[in-house]
Design a protein around this motif. Structure first.
Motif, PDB file in Angstrom:
ATOM      1  N   GLU A  95       0.824  -0.980   0.033  1.00 34.95           N
ATOM      2  CA  GLU A  95      -0.158   0.050   0.007  1.00 34.95           C
ATOM      3  C   GLU A  95       0.727   1.137   0.101  1.00 34.95           C
ATOM      4  N   GLY A  96       2.211   1.142   0.264  1.00 39.71           N
ATOM      5  CA  GLY A  96       3.029   2.333   0.267  1.00 39.71           C
ATOM      6  C   GLY A  96       3.263   2.919   1.658  1.00 39.71           C
ATOM      7  N   GLU A  97       4.539   3.261   1.967  1.00 42.44           N
ATOM      8  CA  GLU A  97       5.208   3.637   3.250  1.00 42.44           C
ATOM      9  C   GLU A  97       4.392   4.841   3.727  1.00 42.44           C
ATOM     10  N   ASP A  98       3.451   5.754   2.935  1.00 43.74           N
ATOM     11  CA  ASP A  98       3.197   6.918   3.553  1.00 43.74           C
ATOM     12  C   ASP A  98       1.781   6.974   3.945  1.00 43.74           C
ATOM     13  N   LYS A  99       1.323   5.581   3.910  1.00 44.21           N
ATOM     14  CA  LYS A  99      -0.230   5.534   4.325  1.00 44.21           C
ATOM     15  C   LYS A  99      -0.554   5.944   5.815  1.00 44.21           C
ATOM     16  N   PRO A 100       0.528   5.730   6.723  1.00 42.16           N
ATOM     17  CA  PRO A 100       0.043   6.515   8.098  1.00 42.16           C
ATOM     18  C   PRO A 100       0.048   8.066   7.983  1.00 42.16           C
ATOM     19  N   LEU A 101       0.720   8.752   7.243  1.00 50.34           N
ATOM     20  CA  LEU A 101       0.580  10.334   6.927  1.00 50.34           C
ATOM     21  C   LEU A 101      -0.653  10.703   6.308  1.00 50.34           C
ATOM     22  N   LYS A 102      -1.069   9.597   5.371  1.00 51.35           N
ATOM     23  CA  LYS A 102      -2.143   9.806   4.512  1.00 51.35           C
ATOM     24  C   LYS A 102      -3.644   9.726   5.433  1.00 51.35           C
ATOM     25  N   TYR A 103      -3.434   8.713   6.365  1.00 47.86           N
ATOM     26  CA  TYR A 103      -4.645   8.626   7.350  1.00 47.86           C
ATOM     27  C   TYR A 103      -4.156   8.763   8.590  1.00 47.86           C
ATOM     28  N   PRO A 104      -3.921   9.879   9.227  1.00 51.89           N
ATOM     29  CA  PRO A 104      -3.415  10.019  10.466  1.00 51.89           C
ATOM     30  C   PRO A 104      -4.447   9.654  11.675  1.00 51.89           C
TER      31      PRO A 104
ATOM     32  N   ALA B 154       8.883   5.333  10.315  1.00 48.40           N
ATOM     33  CA  ALA B 154       9.177   6.934  10.469  1.00 48.40           C
ATOM     34  C   ALA B 154       7.798   7.517  10.374  1.00 48.40           C
ATOM     35  N   ALA B 155       7.038   7.262   9.440  1.00 50.58           N
ATOM     36  CA  ALA B 155       5.560   7.590   9.267  1.00 50.58           C
ATOM     37  C   ALA B 155       4.759   7.359  10.310  1.00 50.58           C
ATOM     38  N   VAL B 156       5.005   5.933  11.006  1.00 53.99           N
ATOM     39  CA  VAL B 156       3.835   5.678  12.216  1.00 53.99           C
ATOM     40  C   VAL B 156       4.318   6.127  13.401  1.00 53.99           C
ATOM     41  N   GLU B 157       5.653   6.578  13.564  1.00 49.34           N
ATOM     42  CA  GLU B 157       6.176   7.066  14.789  1.00 49.34           C
ATOM     43  C   GLU B 157       5.604   8.815  14.767  1.00 49.34           C
ATOM     44  N   ARG B 158       5.614   9.246  13.490  1.00 50.19           N
ATOM     45  CA  ARG B 158       5.173  10.805  13.480  1.00 50.19           C
ATOM     46  C   ARG B 158       3.658  10.946  13.808  1.00 50.19           C
ATOM     47  N   VAL B 159       2.597   9.793  13.579  1.00 52.46           N
ATOM     48  CA  VAL B 159       1.407  10.105  14.024  1.00 52.46           C
ATOM     49  C   VAL B 159       1.042   9.564  15.265  1.00 52.46           C
TER      50      VAL B 159
ATOM     51  N   GLY C 191       5.608   5.851  19.792  1.00 51.42           N
ATOM     52  CA  GLY C 191       5.567   4.715  20.630  1.00 51.42           C
ATOM     53  C   GLY C 191       4.937   3.418  20.505  1.00 51.42           C
ATOM     54  N   VAL C 192       3.740   3.379  19.539  1.00 48.30           N
ATOM     55  CA  VAL C 192       2.823   2.331  19.266  1.00 48.30           C
ATOM     56  C   VAL C 192       3.736   1.308  18.585  1.00 48.30           C
ATOM     57  N   GLU C 193       3.428  -0.129  19.152  1.00 48.72           N
ATOM     58  CA  GLU C 193       4.187  -1.064  18.375  1.00 48.72           C
ATOM     59  C   GLU C 193       3.700  -1.341  17.179  1.00 48.72           C
ATOM     60  N   ILE C 194       4.724  -1.797  16.230  1.00 51.63           N
ATOM     61  CA  ILE C 194       4.321  -2.351  14.879  1.00 51.63           C
ATOM     62  C   ILE C 194       4.710  -3.592  14.636  1.00 51.63           C
ATOM     63  N   LEU C 195       3.832  -4.415  14.423  1.00 55.41           N
ATOM     64  CA  LEU C 195       3.924  -5.993  14.214  1.00 55.41           C
ATOM     65  C   LEU C 195       4.040  -6.426  12.878  1.00 55.41           C
ATOM     66  N   PRO C 196       5.192  -6.916  12.313  1.00 58.24           N
ATOM     67  CA  PRO C 196       4.961  -7.549  10.918  1.00 58.24           C
ATOM     68  C   PRO C 196       4.367  -8.648  10.979  1.00 58.24           C
ATOM     69  N   THR C 197       3.522  -8.934  10.167  1.00 61.06           N
ATOM     70  CA  THR C 197       3.050 -10.292   9.831  1.00 61.06           C
ATOM     71  C   THR C 197       2.710 -10.681   8.372  1.00 61.06           C
ATOM     72  N   SER C 198       2.520 -12.096   8.190  1.00 63.47           N
ATOM     73  CA  SER C 198       2.175 -12.639   7.044  1.00 63.47           C
ATOM     74  C   SER C 198       1.416 -13.957   7.218  1.00 63.47           C
TER      75      SER C 198
END
Length: 297
Positions: free
Chosen positions: A145-154, A183-188, A191-198
């Motif tokens: 979906e693109g790395e900037d998604k968190p900045l587009k949907y804060p 970095a985008a997630v941290e900006r919005v 401290g929230v945890e990011i969990l990679p999954t598949s």
């Protein structure tokens, strides 16, 4: 414009009140509700199916409520896990609300349920502003979906208590920039945890369940940057815009779009055989009891 803002404020305030009541009721029943938000195609149904299966293997009693505008495909897929599943067709409504969740689980949710997953409508705009009475809010995004998604949907990412990155097995082929995403997630949401999954490889699924069970056992979830009043202000400032191109449809007399008359729910429980029934109660929405039973894993 002022009237429109006032109406949205009233609608969201009413929803917040109902959500608080539902949250308290679920807490009394020792049910941990997990609200899953993502855009369409994020892979959250595939991930949820695997999470339900793994939870049952652990002996954790789980159930799932899944919302879609028009199809029952997600419920059929989730039912393969063997967990009780209910599908609600929103008939065009782009999000779930606390009153709907209350009406859908009353009389359906098995009494011993420990975890209730609520798979919200695929949309990162409307659902972000509506508290469903959940214990934990999780926002998902795929590497495609693109790395900037968190900045587009804060709002969606800023209100998350856990951010789940899906389809990580595709990260290299699509050239996903993990550092830029973090970095985008941290900006919005610092401290929230990011969990990679598949869902394909199973990566992170057991860790996801571990995180949820910690909350179920009384652990404090991450406190998101965007509080409820901040969510309302964000929604008011931006109005009914939906950058995913979703059509909100006509407003009702309160100025808020509802299509409950067309919404209906189908229940898919684990087991064998089919039990089809219809229960049309009073009010603006109705339920169809279609129990389509899948063989437990």
């Amino acid at each position: 414009m002022c009237r429109s803002v006032d109406v949205r404020t009233a609608v969201l305030a009413k929803n917040d009140g109902l959500a608080a009541e539902l949250r308290a009721d679920l807490a009394r029943r020792r049910v941990t509700a997990v609200n899953l938000l993502s855009s369409p195609g994020s892979g959250k149904t595939a991930l949820l199916e695997l999470a339900l299966r793994r939870a049952r293997e652990r002996g954790v009693t789980v159930a799932a409520l899944t919302a879609d505008l028009a199809t029952e495909n997600d419920a059929r897929r989730l039912a393969r896990s063997g967990a009780p599943v209910k599908q609600v067709l929103t008939g065009g409504l782009c999000h779930l609300e606390a009153a709907q969740v209350r009406g859908l689980i009353d009389g359906w949710l098995p009494p011993a349920t420990r975890l209730l997953f609520v798979e919200n409508v695929g949309n990162l705009v409307c659902p972000a502003s509506y508290d469903l009475g959940e214990t934990l809010r999780v926002t998902l995004m795929s590497v495609t979906e693109g790395e900037d998604k968190p900045l587009k949907y804060p709002t969606a990412f800023g209100a998350a208590q856990l951010v789940v990155l899906t389809k990580t097995d595709l990260a290299e082929p699509v050239g996903f920039d993990d550092a830029a995403f973090r970095a985008a997630v941290e900006r919005v949401n610092p401290g929230v945890e990011i969990l990679p999954t598949s869902a394909r490889t199973g990566q992170g699924v057991d860790i996801l369940l571990d995180r949820i069970l910690v909350v179920a056992d009384g652990g404090a979830p991450h406190a998101p940057l965007l509080a409820a009043d901040h969510l309302r202000r964000h929604a008011h400032d931006h109005g009914p815009e939906d950058s995913d191109g979703h059509h909100h449809g006509p407003d009702d007399s309160d100025g808020h779009h509802h299509d409950h008359a067309r919404a209906h729910a189908h229940a898919y429980d684990d087991g064998h055989g089919h039990d089809h029934g219809h229960d049309h109660g009073a009010g603006r929405d109705h339920g169809h009891g279609h129990a389509s039973r899948a063989t437990p894993a």
